[in-house]
Scaffold this motif. Sequence first.
Motif, short mmCIF file in Angstrom:
data_model
loop_
_atom_site.label_atom_id
_atom_site.label_comp_id
_atom_site.label_asym_id
_atom_site.label_seq_id
_atom_site.Cartn_x
_atom_site.Cartn_y
_atom_site.Cartn_z
N ASN A 114 6.64 1.47 -6.06
CA ASN A 114 6.08 0.15 -5.88
C ASN A 114 4.62 0.14 -6.36
O ASN A 114 3.77 0.86 -5.85
CB ASN A 114 6.14 -0.22 -4.39
N LYS A 115 4.31 -0.69 -7.36
CA LYS A 115 2.97 -0.74 -7.93
C LYS A 115 1.94 -1.23 -6.92
O LYS A 115 0.77 -0.84 -6.97
CB LYS A 115 2.97 -1.63 -9.18
N PHE A 116 2.37 -2.08 -5.99
CA PHE A 116 1.46 -2.58 -4.96
C PHE A 116 0.96 -1.41 -4.09
O PHE A 116 -0.22 -1.33 -3.76
CB PHE A 116 2.16 -3.62 -4.10
N PHE A 117 1.89 -0.49 -3.75
CA PHE A 117 1.49 0.69 -2.97
C PHE A 117 0.49 1.53 -3.75
O PHE A 117 -0.52 2.00 -3.19
CB PHE A 117 2.72 1.53 -2.63
N LEU A 118 0.74 1.73 -5.03
CA LEU A 118 -0.17 2.53 -5.86
C LEU A 118 -1.56 1.90 -5.91
O LEU A 118 -2.57 2.60 -5.84
CB LEU A 118 0.39 2.68 -7.27
N ASP A 119 -1.60 0.56 -6.01
CA ASP A 119 -2.89 -0.13 -6.08
C ASP A 119 -3.63 -0.05 -4.75
O ASP A 119 -4.85 0.20 -4.72
CB ASP A 119 -2.69 -1.59 -6.48
N ILE A 120 -2.93 -0.27 -3.65
CA ILE A 120 -3.57 -0.24 -2.33
C ILE A 120 -4.16 1.12 -2.03
O ILE A 120 -5.27 1.25 -1.48
CB ILE A 120 -2.55 -0.64 -1.23
N GLU A 121 -3.42 2.17 -2.38
CA GLU A 121 -3.88 3.54 -2.10
C GLU A 121 -4.73 4.11 -3.24
O GLU A 121 -5.14 5.27 -3.17
CB GLU A 121 -2.67 4.45 -1.86
N ARG B 139 1.36 8.06 8.42
CA ARG B 139 2.61 7.53 7.86
C ARG B 139 2.31 6.69 6.62
O ARG B 139 1.40 5.85 6.63
CB ARG B 139 3.33 6.67 8.90
N TYR B 140 3.08 6.93 5.56
CA TYR B 140 3.02 6.13 4.34
C TYR B 140 4.44 5.67 4.01
O TYR B 140 5.38 6.46 4.10
CB TYR B 140 2.46 6.95 3.17
N GLU B 141 4.56 4.40 3.64
CA GLU B 141 5.87 3.86 3.29
C GLU B 141 5.86 3.41 1.83
O GLU B 141 5.04 2.58 1.44
CB GLU B 141 6.25 2.70 4.20
N ILE B 142 6.76 3.99 1.03
CA ILE B 142 6.78 3.74 -0.40
C ILE B 142 8.15 3.17 -0.79
O ILE B 142 9.19 3.72 -0.42
CB ILE B 142 6.55 5.05 -1.18
N GLN B 143 8.14 2.08 -1.53
CA GLN B 143 9.41 1.50 -2.00
C GLN B 143 9.78 2.12 -3.35
O GLN B 143 8.94 2.25 -4.25
CB GLN B 143 9.30 -0.02 -2.16
N LEU B 144 11.05 2.52 -3.45
CA LEU B 144 11.58 3.08 -4.69
C LEU B 144 12.52 2.06 -5.31
O LEU B 144 13.53 1.70 -4.72
CB LEU B 144 12.36 4.38 -4.39
N PHE B 145 12.17 1.60 -6.51
CA PHE B 145 12.99 0.63 -7.21
C PHE B 145 13.76 1.31 -8.33
O PHE B 145 13.22 2.18 -9.03
CB PHE B 145 12.13 -0.50 -7.78
#
Length: 338
Positions: free
Chosen positions: A271-278, A309-315
């Motif tokens: 998820n690109k949003f996760f990459l940007d936030i972190e 805890r980190y939650e990452i979406q895999l598409f």
Amino acid sequence: MKGKIEKLNNMLKKNWTRVWLVCMIIALGSLVAYAAYTEVSSIKRVVSTQDSPSEPFSSNCMRKDITSRRLTAEAFDVWVCNFDQNFPKDYSSTEITYTMEAELKVKIGPTYYSFSDLQSHVTPEEYSAYVTKAANYSIYKKQDDYSGVVDPIVTKYFNSGNNFTVTFASDTLAANKSSTDIYTVNVDPADLNNPETQFFVFVTADPNGALSTLSARLYATKNSEEQAAWRGEILEDLTSGKDYDFYNYIVTGSGSGTVKIYWDDSVFELNKFFLDIETLTVEDSDDSTNYNGWKMVEIQVNSATKKSRYEIQLFKVQEDDSVADPSAHIACVFEAPD
């Protein structure tokens, strides 16, 4: 009657603009309602987890798409049943004949090797050590639905004589009643305290006819809570045999250090949003032995001052593709500070 129709026509002519607007509003409202219904139906397709009764052939751990099961004790019972696990009263109306097979494999990096292939990937000394350790793994049939408790129990070990594969041929489940066979897999007790798993018992139940083959990987390893480290795990129930539109990868742990997330970018994208936030940068894998050709990101973790805890979406890269074992395409590696 004719006069009423003429009055109605005159009224429509005088108020045609209003009538047209009312009709358009009604039409647009119908389209919005249909779109909302379609969207809700699409969402239901993604999040729904309950199936209707499927096939009367199931297991407590094996599934249509191979899954992994971590063992917390040196002995584990594998059930083969003539009903769906979610609908135990809907048992098969016909007798089921199947073959139960168990094969011991060794995992090196992301690859599972049969012993027949292992020799070409390790030294002769390492192969000899693997063979010696394999003697601590075994399987036996504990319960036969027709005869009850198996007596005497014959324990079958994995060795070069059977090519590290044990087969129970032509086992049978009864018709028109609940029927279950039970096999017990024994693993090396030492592996219950081993932080790195190398030995996996692949169990497969292959039925005759149109029923689906079931399979699982069984392994023993040290409980993650005892390691005071970080680990990654897919949140969705992979034992359900379902193929989800996307997966949630949960990274949890304690302490500080570096977490490296490796993934096969031909199968998944993060998820690109996760990459940007972190504020993470995607790089090529730095581990050409275990994760060659994959991508990776590094997270500097500290459960005391940051997160635990980190939650990452895999598409899926290919949305319509089915991923048999999502956990085989992503890995979490924790590196403690020196």
